[in-house]
Design an enzyme around this catalytic site. Structure first.
Site, PDB file in Angstrom:
ATOM      1  CG  ASP A  58      10.474   8.864   7.138  1.00  0.00           C
ATOM      2  OD1 ASP A  58      10.053   8.347   6.077  1.00  0.00           O
ATOM      3  OD2 ASP A  58      11.438   9.644   7.165  1.00  0.00           O
ATOM      4  N   GLY A  59       7.215   7.798   6.249  1.00  0.00           N
ATOM      5  CA  GLY A  59       6.204   8.446   5.412  1.00  0.00           C
ATOM      6  C   GLY A  59       6.682   9.697   4.697  1.00  0.00           C
TER       7      GLY A  59
ATOM      8  N   GLY B 173       2.556   3.732   1.571  1.00  0.00           N
ATOM      9  CA  GLY B 173       3.091   3.991   2.905  1.00  0.00           C
ATOM     10  C   GLY B 173       3.333   5.468   3.156  1.00  0.00           C
ATOM     11  NE  ARG B 174       8.154   7.098  -0.296  1.00  0.00           N
ATOM     12  CZ  ARG B 174       9.363   7.412  -0.692  1.00  0.00           C
ATOM     13  NH1 ARG B 174      10.021   8.369  -0.095  1.00  0.00           N
ATOM     14  NH2 ARG B 174       9.927   6.772  -1.689  1.00  0.00           N
TER      15      ARG B 174
ATOM     16  N   GLY C  27       0.815  -1.215   0.000  1.00  0.00           N
ATOM     17  CA  GLY C  27       0.000   0.000   0.000  1.00  0.00           C
ATOM     18  C   GLY C  27       0.841   1.254   0.000  1.00  0.00           C
TER      19      GLY C  27
ATOM     20  CG  ASP D  55       6.245   3.814  -7.612  1.00  0.00           C
ATOM     21  OD1 ASP D  55       5.739   4.955  -7.624  1.00  0.00           O
ATOM     22  OD2 ASP D  55       5.808   2.897  -6.902  1.00  0.00           O
TER      23      ASP D  55
ATOM     24  NE  ARG E 274       0.675   1.439  -6.895  1.00  0.00           N
ATOM     25  CZ  ARG E 274       1.803   2.142  -6.921  1.00  0.00           C
ATOM     26  NH1 ARG E 274       2.935   1.543  -7.251  1.00  0.00           N
ATOM     27  NH2 ARG E 274       1.817   3.417  -6.613  1.00  0.00           N
TER      28      ARG E 274
ATOM     29  CG  ASP F 145       5.045  -3.040  -5.297  1.00  0.00           C
ATOM     30  OD1 ASP F 145       5.615  -4.138  -5.357  1.00  0.00           O
ATOM     31  OD2 ASP F 145       5.608  -2.005  -4.915  1.00  0.00           O
TER      32      ASP F 145
END
Ligand code: AMP
Ligand code: MG
Length: 465
Positions: free
Chosen positions: A121-122, A88-89, A86, A257, A179, A247
């Protein structure tokens, strides 16, 4: 959506409405001192946003007060299945119909830890977000399907990596964020949402597939074809994605990405840039096969809907056709010749010739100088000569229209991003200007066309982007 008193973009949420199980509402953290670093005016206009309004109020670009959502997906990373990755940030800001009538996602990266952050930490740093901006614009200018960045905003926060770094939020635009990993997650963890997800994907990316006898088989076929075309385009410009996890494989066929990606200099199928890729799983020459592996995972996730497997057998031939057609254009030939093209790659590898330099030199008639074993080149060149038309007018110019002169060379990119981190964006903008118009030679940019000097430290990209 309304931010403050002004309407900047009319945002929709079809994904949240049609497939509600695959995202959760989640707010962006507040950026203490947001400062716009770069805005893509052309893309803003394409989305129907007023660039001046975005400049005047960057709050939309960091997600302040917006109805953002974190998307959930699974994925095979380095071959290992992660059942719940998912965003995360990252957060989906919303969808917008662009000036061509296409629905596009606006997505923010670096907006704080979400429920999918897995202890990270996002956050995102200025350097890697500018890198994603630069690489996306490079691919777009090369005509390769890609997500694109709308903006990078410095947050004013310092984030911890191997050293303290300035934080940033990237706003990126994608045909969608569906994705292969999204389908894997639905198939394994939200089976009730799988059909709605597939229908959403069809409506969004391949609407005519809805009328096929077997729409989900047709969806698979279209994705296989789009991804075969995409990876062929990567191979034709020497692009190494670096993390081809499931992903990071889109349903739309867009490149997504940009992490440890880079362009190969001297030809070597084993080229890897990521410090993590010890086995060469995602090496330059491994990309078509790993993509086919990822598509097999996609096929498995569609099986509850239809038995789609056989279609994957079409991948190798589709890939080779796209690649050979692209090579023909690069070589100035009107007909693909797989053997000539494959032999060339072997020759360039054996002689360690710079991939990008070679094709421009071939058009200019100076390629022979790049080889240590000139007789080997002569033998290959004679085979190509025999395939050229009698009238060569326009051949070199046509080659120069498909073979880039300017790519983001690794040493140049690193220097530009380092300067940007120190507050000097001039080298970044110079490089962005060059790669944004990659085929036309301009005076004063010669330094950007050269590979790293011999003996330079090899380019390595690290995780923690
Ligand atoms: P990537 O390698 O960027 O495709 O990311 C793989 C996964 O790790 C995704 O689920 C990301 O959202 C997540 N991720 C990467 N970096 C961070 C971070 N700093 N904080 C939270 N999640 C992250
Ligand atoms: Mg990713």
């Amino acid at each position: 959506m309304v931010v403050g008193e002004r309407t900047l973009l009319d945002l929709d949420d079809t994904y949240a409405r049609e497939v509600p199980a695959l995202s959760v509402p989640w707010p962006a953290v507040t950026a203490p001192a947001p400062r716009l670093l770069v805005l893509n005016d052309e893309l803003a206009a394409e989305l129907g946003a007023d660039p001046a309004a975005l400049r005047a109020d960057v709050s939309l670009l960091v997600g302040a007060g917006a109805g953002t959502r974190a998307l959930v997906y699974a994925g095979h990373q380095w071959g290992v299945y992660k059942p719940r990755l998912g965003d995360g940030r990252a957060l989906l800001l919303g969808e917008v119909v662009d000036s061509h009538g296409r629905l596009r996602d606006l997505h923010l990266k670096g907006t704080g830890a979400t429920p999918f952050a897995r202890g990270y930490d996002g956050r995102a740093a200025v350097g890697p977000m500018l890198r994603e901006y630069l690489l996306g614009e490079t691919m777009h200018a090369l005509g390769i399907p890609t997500t694109r960045a709308l903006a990078v905003v410095a947050t004013g926060e310092t984030i911890e990596r191997d050293r303290p770094l300035p934080g940033a939020v990237l706003c990126r635009v994608a045909a969608s964020h569906l994705r292969v990993g999204t389908f894997q997650y639905a198939a394994a963890s939200e089976p009730g949402a799988l059909r709605a997800l597939a229908d959403h994907a069809i409506a969004r990316h391949f609407p005519d597939a809805a009328d096929a006898d077997r729409p989900y088989l047709e969806l698979f076929r279209r994705v296989v074809d789009a991804q075969a075309a995409l990876v062929a385009r990567w191979m034709l410009v020497g692009f190494v994605h670096g993390v081809m996890s499931t992903d990071n494989t889109t349903i739309s066929g867009e490149t997504i990405d940009y992490g440890p990606c880079a362009f190969m200099d001297a030809v070597d199928p084993g080229t890897v840039f990521s410090s993590l890729d010890k086995t060469g799983r995602y090496a330059y020459g491994a990309q078509p096969a790993i993509l086919q592996w990822n598509l097999a995972r996609f096929g498995e996730s569609l099986r509850p809907l239809d038995d789609v497997e056989d279609v994957l057998e079409e991948f190798p031939a589709a890939y080779e056709r796209y690649w050979a057609e692209g090579m023909a254009a690069k070589l100035g030939l009107s007909t693909p010749d797989v053997a000539l093209s494959t032999d060339l790659m072997a020759l360039l590898h054996a002689q360690r010739v710079d991939f990008t330099t070679f094709f421009r030199a071939l058009a200019a008639g100076t390629a022979r100088d790049l080889f240590l074993d000139r007789e080997a080149f002569d033998a290959w060149a004679a085979r190509r000569e025999a395939l050229l038309p009698a009238d060569r007018t326009g051949v070199a110019a046509a080659m120069d229209r498909v073979n880039p002169l300017y790519i983001p060379r690794n040493h140049v990119t690193d220097a530009a991003l380092e300067a940007a981190e120190q507050g000097d964006l001039a080298p970044f903008h110079r490089l962005l200007g060059a790669v944004g118009d990659p085929f036309v030679a301009r005076p004063g940019l010669e330094d950007l066309t050269r590979p790293a000097p011999a003996g330079a430290v090899p380019h390595v990209t690290y995780c923690g982007t």
